[in-house]
Design an enzyme around this catalytic site. Structure first.
Site, PDB file in Angstrom:
ATOM      1  N   SER A 274     -11.549  -5.136  20.969  1.00 19.07           N
ATOM      2  CA  SER A 274     -12.191  -5.328  19.664  1.00 19.07           C
ATOM      3  C   SER A 274     -13.263  -4.279  19.476  1.00 19.07           C
ATOM      4  CB  SER A 274     -12.815  -6.719  19.583  1.00 19.07           C
ATOM      5  OG  SER A 274     -13.709  -6.809  18.496  1.00 19.07           O
TER       6      SER A 274
ATOM      7  N   TYR B 256     -17.499 -13.072  22.967  1.00 23.71           N
ATOM      8  CA  TYR B 256     -16.219 -12.402  22.703  1.00 23.71           C
ATOM      9  C   TYR B 256     -16.345 -10.908  22.991  1.00 23.71           C
ATOM     10  CZ  TYR B 256     -12.098 -11.001  19.935  1.00 23.71           C
ATOM     11  OH  TYR B 256     -10.901 -10.477  19.505  1.00 23.71           O
TER      12      TYR B 256
ATOM     13  N   LYS C  18     -14.347  -8.550  25.720  1.00 20.59           N
ATOM     14  CA  LYS C  18     -13.561  -7.400  25.288  1.00 20.59           C
ATOM     15  C   LYS C  18     -14.087  -6.100  25.889  1.00 20.59           C
ATOM     16  CE  LYS C  18     -10.503  -9.528  22.790  1.00 20.59           C
ATOM     17  NZ  LYS C  18      -9.075  -9.545  23.181  1.00 20.59           N
TER      18      LYS C  18
ATOM     19  N   THR D  53      -7.176 -11.845   9.011  1.00 18.90           N
ATOM     20  CA  THR D  53      -6.365 -12.878   9.653  1.00 18.90           C
ATOM     21  C   THR D  53      -7.033 -14.236   9.493  1.00 18.90           C
ATOM     22  OG1 THR D  53      -7.466 -12.683  11.811  1.00 18.90           O
ATOM     23  CG2 THR D  53      -5.588 -11.217  11.396  1.00 18.90           C
TER      24      THR D  53
END
Length: 475
Positions: free
Chosen positions: A333, A359, A363, A392
């Protein structure tokens, strides 16, 4: 009626050439007179499949609808194009020879308002257009046997233009948007590579970027195996992929990739059924707004975004090492740019939990693993990539305010997944390893001060993940 005939030989198997040319969405990659080409039909390419083309004529765009009228794999396809002032029938015939495949292309034009004399006058221009198109086709279908120029010329593997863009905040951020994608793909070489007879294992294929990647891989003829958590969604995805591509070599396994017991089980099942794995794509991931642990006692973001891919990759190495030209693609990401690795607190237990930061930590670590694997696994091309900002359901659910604020800039899942499919199939990334990609170009992994890890931190990260692996493999 004006008829133009041209022929070229390309150094590719006839099946691959037929698959590429019969899908007329690819014509914009090799015919400079075509601005866009869109498939208007559902299901695999076949008789009745229609394409809408926008042609460049001086400064005036011309729209045409092409429909396949004959479809005889791998030797012949005929398309009939209808426009406002003329119609054309394109006949493509293929035959194998000692150098690959001979492509014979005939275009028969029928003009509704031109006299025979005027048709004779424009014939040389049409002939020149035909020769130019065939030269573009030959270039698109010609394999290249070299490392990407930016990799071979610069020690970092990154072109100076991309270095400058990455380090300047606004240009770098805009590169994540749909406008960055549109600017980048102007310079791409056509990717005509096939994945026929290659086994590709993909995680996270039932939604978003992963589902778009699954479609692209299936369209290239891959023997696609995907791992999903929900059986109903997996069955629906398998059915949809087969219907859209006609590729029946698609199967799936059920596992929750945040549970290491499931990761180890599914890896063993895959290797038992598929002793050779050509490509592994670690795409599954999730961003959680609140701290929670899996039933195994692991923080969820750490489990699914980092430890799961680490253990799955390690367990599938036997299958990858048996392949002729294996690859590993790790989906990271752009958010990882803001963070450094925290080897002493990888599960964010020593500070208030922030889902986006957890997160990004995971990543960032996945990119470090990519570089470590590239050093260790000389027979396997290992790459990381990030898809940019993609619209998304996962982004909308996990970061609703961010999603709402930048929605006009977001990419489609197909745009976000393009580099995944390219890394899995194209020749260039198979000739280098350990790079971090966006839009088919390598980029820096560090752009902000204080985010670069030390060699000791890289070793600590590896040892910590190995310790977790031993706990679940031998408990």
């Amino acid at each position: 009626m004006v008829e133009i005939k041209e022929a070229v030989t390309v150094c590719r198997p006839i099946d691959d050439v037929f698959r590429y040319l019969s899908n007329f969405t690819n014509i914009e990659q090799w015919d400079p007179g075509v601005l866009t080409s869109v498939n208007l039909s559902d299901g695999p390419v076949q008789v009745g499949t229609s394409f809408e083309l926008t042609l460049r004529y001086l400064f005036i765009p011309i729209h045409m609808i092409y429909t396949i009228t004959e479809y005889e794999p791998p030797c012949r396809v005929v398309l009939k194009g209808e426009g406002d002032s003329f119609a054309v029938t394109d006949t493509i015939e293929l035959s194998p020879n000692d150098h690959g495949t001979m492509v014979s292309y005939t275009a028969s034009f029928a003009f509704s308002s031109l006299s025979p004399r005027l048709q004779k006058i424009i014939r040389p221009a049409l002939s020149l257009i035909g020769k130019t198109s065939m030269a573009g086709m030959k270039k698109a279908l010609s394999p290249i046997a070299r490392v990407p120029q930016s990799v071979s010329l610069f020690s970092t593997g990154v072109h100076p233009v991309d270095v400058a863009a990455d380090r300047l905040l606004i240009p770098g951020a805009l590169g994540f948007s749909k406008w960055g994608y549109r600017l980048s793909n102007v310079f791409w070489r056509a990717n005509a590579e096939s994945l026929t007879r290659q086994t590709v294992v993909l995680t996270g294929a039932t939604a978003g970027i992963g589902k778009a990647a699954a479609l692209g891989l299936a369209q290239r003829g891959a023997r696609l195996t995907f791992i999903a958590r929900n059986r109903d969604k997996a069955l629906a995805t398998q059915k949809e992929l087969i219907q859209k591509t006609g590729n029946k070599t698609i199967d799936f396994y059920i596992a929750d990739l945040s549970l290491m017991a499931d990761v180890t089980r599914v890896a063993k099942e895959i290797l038992n059924d598929k002793p050779i794995v050509d490509v592994l794509i670690n795409n599954a991931g999730a961003l959680f707004s609140e701290h929670a642990e899996t039933p195994e006692g692991l923080e969820r973001s750490f489990a699914i975004n980092l430890l799961g891919p680490f253990i799955l990759t390690r367990l599938l190495l036997k299958g990858l090492e048996s392949a002729k030209s294996p690859r590993i693609v790790n989906v990271s990401s752009g958010g990882m740019y803001t963070q450094k690795v925290h080897v002493d607190d990888m599960e964010m237990r020593c500070q208030p939990y922030d889902g986006a930061t957890a997160y990004a930590w995971a990543k960032r670590s996945l990119v470090i693993l990519t570089e470590l694997w590239a050093d260790q696994l000389k027979h396997i091309a290992v790459h990381a990539m990030h898809p940019g900002w993609v619209d998304t359901q996962g982004l909308a659910a996990s970061l609703p305010r961010f999603h709402k604020r930048i929605r006009p800039l977001l990419r489609t899942p197909e745009q976000g997944s393009d580099t995944i499919v390219w890394l899995a199939s194209a020749m260039e990334p198979g000739q280098c390893s350990g790079l971090f990609w966006l839009d088919r170009r390598p980029h820096l992994t560090h752009v902000f001060p204080g985010t670069r890890e030390t060699d000791d931190e890289r070793r600590q990260l590896w040892r910590a993940l190995e310790e977790h692996e031993r706990r679940y493999l031998f408990s």
